[in-house]
Design a protein around this motif. Structure first.
Motif, PDB file in Angstrom:
ATOM      1  N   THR A 182      17.359   7.905   6.442  1.00 56.66           N
ATOM      2  CA  THR A 182      15.960   8.193   6.113  1.00 56.66           C
ATOM      3  C   THR A 182      14.990   7.215   6.765  1.00 56.66           C
ATOM      4  N   LYS A 183      15.540   6.161   7.412  1.00 52.16           N
ATOM      5  CA  LYS A 183      14.728   5.104   8.029  1.00 52.16           C
ATOM      6  C   LYS A 183      13.821   4.438   6.981  1.00 52.16           C
ATOM      7  N   GLU A 184      14.395   4.242   5.776  1.00 53.79           N
ATOM      8  CA  GLU A 184      13.634   3.665   4.673  1.00 53.79           C
ATOM      9  C   GLU A 184      14.206   2.312   4.261  1.00 53.79           C
ATOM     10  N   ILE A 185      13.306   1.434   3.851  1.00 51.82           N
ATOM     11  CA  ILE A 185      13.701   0.182   3.213  1.00 51.82           C
ATOM     12  C   ILE A 185      13.649   0.394   1.708  1.00 51.82           C
TER      13      ILE A 185
ATOM     14  N   LYS B  98       0.829  -1.213   0.000  1.00 53.98           N
ATOM     15  CA  LYS B  98       0.000   0.000   0.000  1.00 53.98           C
ATOM     16  C   LYS B  98       0.858   1.255   0.000  1.00 53.98           C
ATOM     17  N   ILE B  99       1.931   1.231   0.810  1.00 59.72           N
ATOM     18  CA  ILE B  99       2.803   2.409   0.891  1.00 59.72           C
ATOM     19  C   ILE B  99       3.471   2.667  -0.450  1.00 59.72           C
ATOM     20  N   MET B 100       3.980   1.594  -1.089  1.00 65.48           N
ATOM     21  CA  MET B 100       4.673   1.784  -2.363  1.00 65.48           C
ATOM     22  C   MET B 100       3.701   2.178  -3.471  1.00 65.48           C
ATOM     23  N   THR B 101       2.463   1.688  -3.430  1.00 61.07           N
ATOM     24  CA  THR B 101       1.470   2.100  -4.426  1.00 61.07           C
ATOM     25  C   THR B 101       1.274   3.609  -4.379  1.00 61.07           C
ATOM     26  N   LYS B 102       1.247   4.180  -3.176  1.00 61.71           N
ATOM     27  CA  LYS B 102       1.116   5.641  -3.041  1.00 61.71           C
ATOM     28  C   LYS B 102       2.307   6.371  -3.644  1.00 61.71           C
ATOM     29  N   ASN B 103       3.490   5.737  -3.562  1.00 65.84           N
ATOM     30  CA  ASN B 103       4.684   6.385  -4.125  1.00 65.84           C
ATOM     31  C   ASN B 103       4.572   6.575  -5.630  1.00 65.84           C
ATOM     32  N   PHE B 104       3.812   5.710  -6.320  1.00 63.69           N
ATOM     33  CA  PHE B 104       3.725   5.754  -7.782  1.00 63.69           C
ATOM     34  C   PHE B 104       2.586   6.638  -8.295  1.00 63.69           C
ATOM     35  N   VAL B 105       1.743   7.129  -7.395  1.00 62.12           N
ATOM     36  CA  VAL B 105       0.590   7.923  -7.819  1.00 62.12           C
ATOM     37  C   VAL B 105       1.051   9.168  -8.583  1.00 62.12           C
ATOM     38  N   GLY B 106       0.486   9.361  -9.805  1.00 58.25           N
ATOM     39  CA  GLY B 106       0.784  10.553 -10.601  1.00 58.25           C
ATOM     40  C   GLY B 106       2.072  10.486 -11.381  1.00 58.25           C
ATOM     41  N   GLN B 107       2.814   9.398 -11.285  1.00 62.70           N
ATOM     42  CA  GLN B 107       4.092   9.300 -11.997  1.00 62.70           C
ATOM     43  C   GLN B 107       3.923   8.538 -13.303  1.00 62.70           C
ATOM     44  N   GLU B 108       4.642   8.994 -14.341  1.00 68.21           N
ATOM     45  CA  GLU B 108       4.712   8.301 -15.614  1.00 68.21           C
ATOM     46  C   GLU B 108       6.150   7.920 -15.886  1.00 68.21           C
ATOM     47  N   PHE B 109       6.322   6.762 -16.517  1.00 68.55           N
ATOM     48  CA  PHE B 109       7.662   6.278 -16.827  1.00 68.55           C
ATOM     49  C   PHE B 109       7.749   6.022 -18.325  1.00 68.55           C
ATOM     50  N   GLY B 110       8.803   6.560 -18.962  1.00 67.01           N
ATOM     51  CA  GLY B 110       8.989   6.416 -20.398  1.00 67.01           C
ATOM     52  C   GLY B 110       9.384   7.746 -20.996  1.00 67.01           C
ATOM     53  N   SER B 111       9.234   7.864 -22.316  1.00 61.59           N
ATOM     54  CA  SER B 111       9.565   9.114 -23.012  1.00 61.59           C
ATOM     55  C   SER B 111       8.730   9.201 -24.270  1.00 61.59           C
ATOM     56  N   GLY B 112       8.469  10.447 -24.683  1.00 60.45           N
ATOM     57  CA  GLY B 112       7.675  10.650 -25.887  1.00 60.45           C
ATOM     58  C   GLY B 112       6.279  10.098 -25.717  1.00 60.45           C
ATOM     59  N   SER B 113       5.849   9.342 -26.724  1.00 59.38           N
ATOM     60  CA  SER B 113       4.510   8.760 -26.688  1.00 59.38           C
ATOM     61  C   SER B 113       4.462   7.419 -25.971  1.00 59.38           C
ATOM     62  N   LYS B 114       5.626   6.895 -25.621  1.00 61.94           N
ATOM     63  CA  LYS B 114       5.684   5.587 -24.965  1.00 61.94           C
ATOM     64  C   LYS B 114       5.837   5.780 -23.453  1.00 61.94           C
TER      65      LYS B 114
ATOM     66  N   TYR C 104      10.088   2.542   1.072  1.00 63.05           N
ATOM     67  CA  TYR C 104       9.094   3.035   2.013  1.00 63.05           C
ATOM     68  C   TYR C 104       9.734   3.160   3.387  1.00 63.05           C
ATOM     69  N   SER C 105       9.191   4.073   4.184  1.00 62.87           N
ATOM     70  CA  SER C 105       9.727   4.358   5.515  1.00 62.87           C
ATOM     71  C   SER C 105       9.152   3.382   6.531  1.00 62.87           C
ATOM     72  N   ILE C 106      10.024   2.888   7.423  1.00 67.43           N
ATOM     73  CA  ILE C 106       9.555   2.035   8.529  1.00 67.43           C
ATOM     74  C   ILE C 106       9.654   2.790   9.854  1.00 67.43           C
ATOM     75  N   LYS C 107       9.811   4.099   9.780  1.00 72.90           N
ATOM     76  CA  LYS C 107       9.913   4.892  11.008  1.00 72.90           C
ATOM     77  C   LYS C 107       8.714   4.669  11.928  1.00 72.90           C
TER      78      LYS C 107
END
Length: 469
Positions: A364-367, A306-322, A404-407
């Motif tokens: 950062t207390k992150e895994i 769930k935490i990592m899914t939130k990290n990807f919200v709004g992000q696109e990966f690639g370039s141009g039309s791909k 994700y943070s485990i703090k």
């Protein structure tokens, strides 16, 4: 007009095929999760302080319960012309002998004495005796040296004084004659008896081994740190240390310490490893104050996903039309690695699978996941259908969001421990107190249900045993 339709059909076909070429359906083989055996994590030995505080009034109560009624009896009048019985007349008083040098206790024993005394002789088989009986009240004062021997507080007692409440007399030739000079020598007959009685009763009442072992057994019973994550803390005793007993004011103070391993286990409640028969008391001059405890910061795969899914919200990966967007993330364990499943939408639709080793960033207390790469089947299919997505640059960008943070988990683990360090009482008369310092990361291990980050916490723990029950 007829020529227009074939041309229009061709344009539509080109658009359709062009559109199909920019969106690829990918169906990759899912790396099935495997079982990770439950964890047992043994750390370097820790020390728990066990200061034993025993009040003199507890010794007094125990001694009075053990020493009652008739404490000495001599029924043979033939050897010294005296028969005698001695009773405890009133409760015994035990206190610190402040007037003596060294550490001694003073015992005041009110007693009642019955004496049968005979005067006369036996000649030619004829008894010419005069018998007299006396009932006396007095107070015996005894002084005891104190030592600790084999789990017991032992004493070496000597009679210091014997004071009669009134001087005994008997009528001789019509006169009241004091007979203290007759009675006092008999004190030597029962003196050693009384001294031994006092020593035996104190030693018996001061066998604190059952109390201490009962307290340690309770402490060593695994207790649950987190019900949701099924994490347990188990203390395994190795050795018990003890300093010499010290008499201070109205109490005996005995510094004890337990060398132990603290293990964190995940899953069902583990068995206790306490074995009273293997515990040996070792004399030492000093007990270490610092302890180190290990705590499991547990992140279930569901929580981490769930935490990592939130990290990807709004992000696109690639370039141009791909380009692709990650709609959902799921993670699990396989062969010592973490599998990360990414559901994609965009130029590529479907699920791709990554695999890597979990690592920890102490700042950062992150895994995060080191050496993250596509699973073999995923990589092969991407190379054939979407080579641009298989490129290292895009993979590195995706990897940046796979963390994700485990703090919060670390704080939860620390708070779970602290709840057992604030006057926690596992049994009557036993209290656990302590404090904890900052946490230090140790290692990460995986189970079939969660990622476990092990942390080390330094601090002090005192388990006080106050009073004898």
């Amino acid at each position: 007009m007829l020529k227009f339709f074939p041309l229009l059909f061709l344009i539509i076909l080109l658009i359709f095929t062009s559109s199909c070429s920019t969106t690829n359906k990918i169906a990759t083989l899912k790396p099935e999760p495997d079982d990770a055996t439950p964890l047992v994590y043994e750390n370097t030995p820790s020390y728990i302080n066990l200061p034993i505080s025993i009040k003199l009034r507890d010794i007094e109560n125990q001694t009075n319960s053990l020493l009652n009624g008739l404490i000495y009896e001599d029924n043979n009048i033939e050897d010294d012309d005296i028969e005698m019985k001695v009773w405890k007349q009133a409760p015994i008083k035990i206190e610190n002998d402040n007037g003596s040098t060294g550490e001694k206790i003073k015992t005041v024993l009110p007693l009642k004495v019955w004496v049968k005394y005979r005067i006369g002789t036996k000649k030619l088989g004829v008894e010419l005796y005069n018998y007299k009986e006396f009932n006396l009240n007095g107070v015996v004062t005894l002084i005891s040296d104190v030592a600790l021997t084999n789990w017991k507080l032992s004493t070496k007692t000597e009679l210091k004084s014997l004071n009669w409440n009134e001087s005994p007399t008997m009528v001789v030739f019509g006169k009241n004659v004091p007979v203290t000079y007759l009675i006092n020598p008999t004190v030597s007959l029962f003196r050693s008896k009384i001294e031994r009685k006092i020593d035996e009763s104190i030693e018996k009442s001061m066998d604190f081994k059952p109390n201490v072992l009962a307290a340690i057994e309770k402490i060593c019973t695994p207790f649950q740190m987190s019900e949701a994550y099924e994490s347990w803390l188990r203390i395994v005793p190795i050795e018990i240390y003890s300093t010499e007993a010290k008499l201070k004011n109205d109490s005996f103070l005995l510094e004890m310490g337990m060398k132990c391993n603290m293990e964190t286990l995940i899953g069902r409640q583990p068995e206790s490893k306490f074995n009273a028969a293997k515990i040996i008391l070792k004399p030492v001059t000093k007990i270490p104050k610092q302890i180190s405890a290990n705590i499991a910061a547990v992140s279930t795969y569901t929580e981490a996903s769930k935490i990592m899914t939130k990290n990807f919200v709004g992000q696109e990966f690639g370039s141009g039309s791909k380009k692709v967007k990650v709609q959902n993330v799921a993670i699990w364990h396989k062969e010592g690695k973490m599998v990360i499943a990414l559901d994609l939408l965009g130029s590529v639709n479907g699920t791709i699978y990554l695999a890597g080793f979990p690592e920890y960033n102490d700042l950062t207390k992150e895994i995060f996941f080191d050496k993250l790469d596509y699973a073999l089947d995923t990589k092969n299919k991407l190379m054939r259908t979407a080579n641009w997505l298989a490129q290292g640059l895009i993979l590195r960008k995706i990897q940046e969001s796979c963390r994700y943070s485990i703090k919060p988990n670390l704080e939860e683990g620390k708070q779970s421990m602290m709840s057992y360090l604030k006057n926690y009482s596992p049994m009557p008369g036993v209290f656990v107190n302590g404090k904890m310092e900052d946490i230090q990361f140790q290692k990460i291990q995986l189970t079939n249900q969660a990622i476990i980050a092990f942390i080390k916490v330094n601090g002090t723990v005192n388990v006080s045993v106050d009073g004898l029950k």
